[in-house]
Design a protein around this motif. Structure first.
Motif, PDB file in Angstrom:
ATOM      1  N   CYS A  22      -9.961 -18.468  26.789  1.00 17.32           N
ATOM      2  CA  CYS A  22     -10.494 -17.623  27.860  1.00 17.32           C
ATOM      3  C   CYS A  22     -11.921 -17.174  27.579  1.00 17.32           C
ATOM      4  O   CYS A  22     -12.588 -16.645  28.459  1.00 17.32           O
ATOM      5  N   GLY A  23     -12.377 -17.356  26.330  1.00 18.80           N
ATOM      6  CA  GLY A  23     -13.741 -16.976  26.011  1.00 18.80           C
ATOM      7  C   GLY A  23     -13.904 -15.525  25.632  1.00 18.80           C
ATOM      8  O   GLY A  23     -15.016 -15.080  25.339  1.00 18.80           O
ATOM      9  N   ASN A  24     -12.822 -14.755  25.629  1.00 21.72           N
ATOM     10  CA  ASN A  24     -12.900 -13.352  25.265  1.00 21.72           C
ATOM     11  C   ASN A  24     -13.185 -13.185  23.779  1.00 21.72           C
ATOM     12  O   ASN A  24     -12.725 -13.967  22.952  1.00 21.72           O
ATOM     13  N   ALA A  25     -13.940 -12.135  23.473  1.00 12.08           N
ATOM     14  CA  ALA A  25     -14.122 -11.721  22.091  1.00 12.08           C
ATOM     15  C   ALA A  25     -13.083 -10.661  21.794  1.00 12.08           C
ATOM     16  O   ALA A  25     -12.932  -9.707  22.553  1.00 12.08           O
ATOM     17  N   VAL A  26     -12.325 -10.840  20.720  1.00 12.04           N
ATOM     18  CA  VAL A  26     -11.235  -9.918  20.421  1.00 12.04           C
ATOM     19  C   VAL A  26     -11.241  -9.505  18.957  1.00 12.04           C
ATOM     20  O   VAL A  26     -11.773 -10.213  18.105  1.00 12.04           O
ATOM     21  N   CYS A  27     -10.599  -8.344  18.706  1.00  6.75           N
ATOM     22  CA  CYS A  27     -10.494  -7.826  17.345  1.00  6.75           C
ATOM     23  C   CYS A  27      -9.314  -8.490  16.626  1.00  6.75           C
ATOM     24  O   CYS A  27      -8.550  -9.246  17.230  1.00  6.75           O
ATOM     25  N   ASP A  28      -9.156  -8.160  15.368  1.00  9.26           N
ATOM     26  CA  ASP A  28      -8.060  -8.728  14.582  1.00  9.26           C
ATOM     27  C   ASP A  28      -6.703  -8.421  15.207  1.00  9.26           C
ATOM     28  O   ASP A  28      -5.800  -9.251  15.191  1.00  9.26           O
ATOM     29  N   ASP A  29      -6.559  -7.201  15.752  1.00  9.43           N
ATOM     30  CA  ASP A  29      -5.276  -6.796  16.319  1.00  9.43           C
ATOM     31  C   ASP A  29      -4.898  -7.630  17.539  1.00  9.43           C
ATOM     32  O   ASP A  29      -3.728  -7.748  17.878  1.00  9.43           O
ATOM     33  N   HIS A  30      -5.900  -8.154  18.220  1.00 11.38           N
ATOM     34  CA  HIS A  30      -5.625  -8.912  19.443  1.00 11.38           C
ATOM     35  C   HIS A  30      -5.901 -10.394  19.277  1.00 11.38           C
ATOM     36  O   HIS A  30      -6.108 -11.113  20.254  1.00 11.38           O
ATOM     37  N   TRP A  31      -5.899 -10.832  18.041  1.00 11.43           N
ATOM     38  CA  TRP A  31      -6.078 -12.253  17.735  1.00 11.43           C
ATOM     39  C   TRP A  31      -4.798 -12.795  17.142  1.00 11.43           C
ATOM     40  O   TRP A  31      -4.244 -12.225  16.201  1.00 11.43           O
ATOM     41  N   ASN A  32      -4.313 -13.895  17.659  1.00 10.58           N
ATOM     42  CA  ASN A  32      -3.142 -14.564  17.103  1.00 10.58           C
ATOM     43  C   ASN A  32      -3.622 -15.765  16.328  1.00 10.58           C
ATOM     44  O   ASN A  32      -4.000 -16.783  16.905  1.00 10.58           O
ATOM     45  N   ASP A  33      -3.609 -15.623  15.019  1.00 13.96           N
ATOM     46  CA  ASP A  33      -4.165 -16.676  14.177  1.00 13.96           C
ATOM     47  C   ASP A  33      -3.318 -17.946  14.238  1.00 13.96           C
ATOM     48  O   ASP A  33      -3.835 -19.055  14.186  1.00 13.96           O
ATOM     49  N   ALA A  34      -2.006 -17.780  14.357  1.00 18.71           N
ATOM     50  CA  ALA A  34      -1.105 -18.929  14.399  1.00 18.71           C
ATOM     51  C   ALA A  34      -1.366 -19.781  15.642  1.00 18.71           C
ATOM     52  O   ALA A  34      -1.319 -21.006  15.594  1.00 18.71           O
ATOM     53  N   ALA A  35      -1.641 -19.099  16.758  1.00 18.12           N
ATOM     54  CA  ALA A  35      -1.878 -19.811  18.010  1.00 18.12           C
ATOM     55  C   ALA A  35      -3.343 -20.212  18.167  1.00 18.12           C
ATOM     56  O   ALA A  35      -3.682 -21.074  18.966  1.00 18.12           O
ATOM     57  N   GLY A  36      -4.204 -19.563  17.424  1.00  9.99           N
ATOM     58  CA  GLY A  36      -5.626 -19.839  17.555  1.00  9.99           C
ATOM     59  C   GLY A  36      -6.170 -19.354  18.881  1.00  9.99           C
ATOM     60  O   GLY A  36      -7.102 -19.933  19.429  1.00  9.99           O
ATOM     61  N   ALA A  37      -5.572 -18.289  19.399  1.00 10.47           N
ATOM     62  CA  ALA A  37      -5.995 -17.745  20.687  1.00 10.47           C
ATOM     63  C   ALA A  37      -5.808 -16.238  20.681  1.00 10.47           C
ATOM     64  O   ALA A  37      -5.147 -15.691  19.796  1.00 10.47           O
ATOM     65  N   CYS A  38      -6.376 -15.579  21.686  1.00 11.51           N
ATOM     66  CA  CYS A  38      -6.243 -14.130  21.754  1.00 11.51           C
ATOM     67  C   CYS A  38      -4.845 -13.741  22.236  1.00 11.51           C
ATOM     68  O   CYS A  38      -4.104 -14.568  22.774  1.00 11.51           O
ATOM     69  N   ALA A  39      -4.488 -12.483  22.029  1.00 10.46           N
ATOM     70  CA  ALA A  39      -3.152 -12.006  22.385  1.00 10.46           C
ATOM     71  C   ALA A  39      -2.883 -12.175  23.870  1.00 10.46           C
ATOM     72  O   ALA A  39      -1.754 -12.449  24.281  1.00 10.46           O
TER      73      ALA A  39
END
Ligand code: ZN
Ligand code: ZN
Length: 47
Positions: A22-39
């Motif tokens: 989606c192009g959003n910039a997100v913090c660690d809390d809203h980043w899903n590292d496993a999916a490689g995408a934002c929450a």
């Protein structure tokens, strides 16, 4: 890729990831590292 500014989900924490979906910039809390995408993208794709 560098990300500057606030998380576009909570707008309270410094963004440290850029979602390639989606192009959003997100913090660690809203980043899903496993999916490689934002929450937001992860929640929209699967529970
Ligand atoms: Zn956030
Ligand atoms: Zn996203």
């Amino acid at each position: 890729m560098s990300v500057a500014g606030l998380c576009q989900v909570c707008e309270a924490a410094q963004a440290s990831h850029g979602c390639s979906r989606c192009g959003n910039a997100v913090c660690d809390d809203h980043w899903n590292d496993a999916a490689g995408a934002c929450a937001t993208c992860v929640q929209g794709r699967q529970q």
